[in-house]
Design an enzyme around this catalytic site. Structure first.
Site, PDB file in Angstrom:
ATOM      1  N   GLY A   1      29.191 -18.575  12.606  1.00  0.00           N
ATOM      2  CA  GLY A   1      30.324 -18.847  13.477  1.00  0.00           C
ATOM      3  C   GLY A   1      29.901 -19.754  14.616  1.00  0.00           C
ATOM      4  O   GLY A   1      28.719 -19.822  14.969  1.00  0.00           O
TER       5      GLY A   1
ATOM      6  N   GLN B   1      30.338 -23.774  22.738  1.00  0.00           N
ATOM      7  CA  GLN B   1      28.931 -23.897  22.336  1.00  0.00           C
ATOM      8  C   GLN B   1      28.536 -25.342  22.081  1.00  0.00           C
ATOM      9  O   GLN B   1      27.342 -25.653  22.033  1.00  0.00           O
ATOM     10  CB  GLN B   1      28.651 -23.045  21.093  1.00  0.00           C
ATOM     11  CG  GLN B   1      28.731 -21.542  21.361  1.00  0.00           C
ATOM     12  CD  GLN B   1      28.368 -20.743  20.137  1.00  0.00           C
ATOM     13  OE1 GLN B   1      29.214 -20.491  19.288  1.00  0.00           O
ATOM     14  NE2 GLN B   1      27.114 -20.373  20.018  1.00  0.00           N
TER      15      GLN B   1
ATOM     16  N   CYS C   1      23.198 -15.151  18.118  1.00  0.00           N
ATOM     17  CA  CYS C   1      24.073 -16.230  18.585  1.00  0.00           C
ATOM     18  C   CYS C   1      23.286 -17.526  18.603  1.00  0.00           C
ATOM     19  O   CYS C   1      22.133 -17.552  19.060  1.00  0.00           O
ATOM     20  CB  CYS C   1      24.572 -15.909  19.990  1.00  0.00           C
ATOM     21  SG  CYS C   1      25.623 -17.185  20.693  1.00  0.00           S
ATOM     22  N   LEU C   2      23.901 -18.595  18.130  1.00  0.00           N
ATOM     23  CA  LEU C   2      23.215 -19.894  18.124  1.00  0.00           C
ATOM     24  C   LEU C   2      22.879 -20.355  19.540  1.00  0.00           C
ATOM     25  O   LEU C   2      21.984 -21.182  19.719  1.00  0.00           O
ATOM     26  CB  LEU C   2      24.077 -20.941  17.416  1.00  0.00           C
ATOM     27  CG  LEU C   2      24.282 -20.715  15.900  1.00  0.00           C
ATOM     28  CD1 LEU C   2      25.296 -21.699  15.352  1.00  0.00           C
ATOM     29  CD2 LEU C   2      22.961 -20.822  15.149  1.00  0.00           C
TER      30      LEU C   2
ATOM     31  N   HIS D   1      32.905 -11.793  18.161  1.00  0.00           N
ATOM     32  CA  HIS D   1      31.856 -12.558  18.848  1.00  0.00           C
ATOM     33  C   HIS D   1      32.370 -13.941  19.272  1.00  0.00           C
ATOM     34  O   HIS D   1      32.210 -14.354  20.421  1.00  0.00           O
ATOM     35  CB  HIS D   1      30.654 -12.675  17.906  1.00  0.00           C
ATOM     36  CG  HIS D   1      29.512 -13.472  18.436  1.00  0.00           C
ATOM     37  ND1 HIS D   1      28.286 -12.915  18.729  1.00  0.00           N
ATOM     38  CD2 HIS D   1      29.393 -14.798  18.716  1.00  0.00           C
ATOM     39  CE1 HIS D   1      27.487 -13.867  19.184  1.00  0.00           C
ATOM     40  NE2 HIS D   1      28.126 -15.019  19.174  1.00  0.00           N
ATOM     41  N   GLU D   2      33.011 -14.645  18.326  1.00  0.00           N
ATOM     42  CA  GLU D   2      33.475 -16.011  18.638  1.00  0.00           C
ATOM     43  C   GLU D   2      34.591 -15.999  19.669  1.00  0.00           C
ATOM     44  O   GLU D   2      34.643 -16.856  20.556  1.00  0.00           O
ATOM     45  CB  GLU D   2      33.937 -16.735  17.371  1.00  0.00           C
ATOM     46  CG  GLU D   2      32.882 -16.935  16.294  1.00  0.00           C
ATOM     47  CD  GLU D   2      31.537 -17.399  16.813  1.00  0.00           C
ATOM     48  OE1 GLU D   2      31.494 -18.170  17.798  1.00  0.00           O
ATOM     49  OE2 GLU D   2      30.510 -16.969  16.257  1.00  0.00           O
TER      50      GLU D   2
ATOM     51  N   HIS E   1      33.329 -15.845  23.129  1.00  0.00           N
ATOM     52  CA  HIS E   1      32.843 -17.141  23.634  1.00  0.00           C
ATOM     53  C   HIS E   1      33.972 -17.895  24.339  1.00  0.00           C
ATOM     54  O   HIS E   1      33.737 -18.604  25.318  1.00  0.00           O
ATOM     55  CB  HIS E   1      32.355 -18.020  22.476  1.00  0.00           C
ATOM     56  CG  HIS E   1      30.915 -17.811  22.095  1.00  0.00           C
ATOM     57  ND1 HIS E   1      29.879 -18.062  22.956  1.00  0.00           N
ATOM     58  CD2 HIS E   1      30.350 -17.402  20.929  1.00  0.00           C
ATOM     59  CE1 HIS E   1      28.721 -17.812  22.332  1.00  0.00           C
ATOM     60  NE2 HIS E   1      28.982 -17.402  21.099  1.00  0.00           N
TER      61      HIS E   1
HETATM   62 NI    NI Z   1      27.614 -16.977  19.627  1.00  0.00          NI
END
Ligand code: NI
Length: 158
Positions: A46, A51, A89-90, A131-132, A135
């Site tokens: 995701g 991000q 998380c990226l 999660h997304e 963000h």
């Molecule tokens: Ni993330």
């Protein structure tokens, strides 16, 4: 299409509340394509627009690697159950932590053509959706980690 630079924790852009998308123009479509490409390139499941430094309420998710979901202005309308598992998380590279999430969520959003869609997810998909969406409100999963961050031995991240 292009791979965009993924912002990491400490970057202010990850702490801001994103704006609603009023229309999907060519630039927005390019952003969505770039987000998908960036997510796949980074082995993520995701990715949310902040991000890649864009404060718009857009997220892309693909928990299988062959089922991309584009969520524009998403909101969770139903959730139930509970799951407790590792999350990554990226924007927090190389780390993971235990987070409790609903085991099922239903989300209402627009797709890349501004058509209303409803997406239901359980387990990993439910986790990725939660999660997304966080963000988009300037929150990272690290705020919810229950037993501290640890090094992530795998490269599956959100
Ligand atoms: Ni993330």
């Amino acid at each position: 299409m292009a791979i965009r630079n993924i912002r990491v924790m400490g970057d202010d852009v990850l702490e801001k509340v994103c704006r609603e998308v009023k229309e999907v123009n060519e630039r927005t479509k390019e952003l969505i394509m770039d987000m998908l490409e960036t997510m796949y390139d980074a082995n993520g499941v995701g990715l949310a627009a902040p991000q890649v430094g864009v404060l718009k309420r857009i997220a892309v998710i693909d928990v299988t690697g062959e089922d991309p979901i584009v969520l524009v202005n998403p909101r969770i309308v139903e959730s139930s159950g509970e799951q407790r598992d590792y999350e990554g998380c990226l924007s927090v590279p190389g780390k993971r932590g235990i987070v409790t999430r609903p085991n099922y969520v239903k989300v209402v959003a627009m797709d890349e053509d501004m058509q209303e869609i409803e997406v239901e997810g359980s387990e990993l998909l439910a986790r990725a959706i939660c999660h997304e969406l966080e963000h988009l409100d300037g929150h990272l999963y690290v705020e919810r980690v229950e037993e501290g961050l640890e090094d992530n031995p795998s490269d599956d991240e959100e």
